[in-house]
Design a protein around this motif. Structure first.
Motif, PDB file in Angstrom:
ATOM      1  N   THR A  84       0.821  -1.209   0.000  1.00  0.00           N
ATOM      2  CA  THR A  84       0.000   0.000   0.000  1.00  0.00           C
ATOM      3  C   THR A  84       0.855   1.259   0.000  1.00  0.00           C
ATOM      4  O   THR A  84       0.574   2.221  -0.731  1.00  0.00           O
ATOM      5  N   THR A  85       1.914   1.268   0.814  1.00  0.00           N
ATOM      6  CA  THR A  85       2.793   2.433   0.867  1.00  0.00           C
ATOM      7  C   THR A  85       3.466   2.674  -0.481  1.00  0.00           C
ATOM      8  O   THR A  85       3.550   3.813  -0.955  1.00  0.00           O
ATOM      9  N   GLY A  86       3.942   1.604  -1.100  1.00  0.00           N
ATOM     10  CA  GLY A  86       4.570   1.733  -2.408  1.00  0.00           C
ATOM     11  C   GLY A  86       3.593   2.232  -3.453  1.00  0.00           C
ATOM     12  O   GLY A  86       3.933   3.080  -4.287  1.00  0.00           O
ATOM     13  N   PHE A  87       2.366   1.712  -3.405  1.00  0.00           N
ATOM     14  CA  PHE A  87       1.336   2.142  -4.342  1.00  0.00           C
ATOM     15  C   PHE A  87       1.058   3.638  -4.181  1.00  0.00           C
ATOM     16  O   PHE A  87       0.995   4.384  -5.163  1.00  0.00           O
ATOM     17  N   THR A  88       0.895   4.074  -2.936  1.00  0.00           N
ATOM     18  CA  THR A  88       0.598   5.487  -2.670  1.00  0.00           C
ATOM     19  C   THR A  88       1.714   6.390  -3.176  1.00  0.00           C
ATOM     20  O   THR A  88       1.462   7.424  -3.815  1.00  0.00           O
ATOM     21  N   THR A  89       2.950   6.002  -2.906  1.00  0.00           N
ATOM     22  CA  THR A  89       4.099   6.807  -3.333  1.00  0.00           C
ATOM     23  C   THR A  89       4.180   6.904  -4.852  1.00  0.00           C
ATOM     24  O   THR A  89       4.362   7.994  -5.415  1.00  0.00           O
TER      25      THR A  89
END
Length: 210
Positions: A84-89
């Protein structure tokens, strides 16, 4: 050239109609912004899918958006297992928006596309993703009272799902390289390439896990 004689007129019209639907869900009349964030959505969802699933989803896109969808796609490097963090970034960077705006933007795009794709298509796509990423794309939220435990449990389950899927993909890559295929490429060369691909898959999974 008149609209009647333009062979691309229908494809252009359909693409604009899809952009209009997504723009309405986003609550904007800015087509440039809509195109930019839709492009980010298409690329990031595409790269999180297997080749077969990505191609199946592409078949439902209008002709012009299908070209946008496949822009820069490298089948040998998917699925990319960002969390999720990678997707958001990545979404914030490619879409040119704040990371804080990503969940609402991504879910609005999902809602718009859900109305345009065949029924259940996005449900099938999202089912292949970790629950945390599904929530980012479809505004799934846990019950408030259960939120702390659910969050920790979902992280563990997501990590397990990613590790199992990475192992499955690595074994599949090895098996494909060892198949007896009618090709001029030497078997040892195919096996070496398959081993490299399996290693790459496991390395990507290990990086995402950290």
């Amino acid at each position: 050239m008149t609209h009647h004689n333009d062979p691309l007129a229908h494809a252009q019209h359909t693409a604009h109609e899809w952009l209009k639907v997504v723009a309405e869900r986003l609550g904007t009349e800015d087509r440039n912004y809509t195109y930019r964030v839709l492009r980010a959505w298409l690329h990031l969802v595409r790269d999180r899918l297997t080749v077969d699933s990505a191609v199946h989803l592409a078949a439902q896109l209008p002709e012009f958006l299908r070209g946008v969808y496949f822009e820069g796609w490298v089948p040998s490097k998917v699925p990319i297992r960002y969390d999720t963090t990678g997707f958001t970034t990545l979404f914030a960077y490619e879409g040119g928006i704040s990371p804080a705006d990503v969940p609402a933007t991504a879910s609005a795009i999902s809602a718009g596309l859900s109305a345009l794709f065949s029924p259940g298509q996005l449900d099938h796509v999202f089912a292949q993703m970790p629950s945390g990423l599904r929530g980012e794309l479809a505004s799934e939220t846990p019950t408030p009272a259960a939120a702390p435990r659910a969050s920790a449990e979902h992280r563990r389950l997501n990590a397990m799902e990613d590790r199992v899927q990475a192992l499955t993909d690595a074994v599949s890559a090895l098996a494909h390289g060892l198949e007896e295929l009618p090709t001029e490429e030497p078997p040892r060369s195919r096996a070496a390439k398959a081993a490299q691909e399996a290693h790459r898959i496991l390395m990507v999974a290990g990086t995402a896990k950290r």
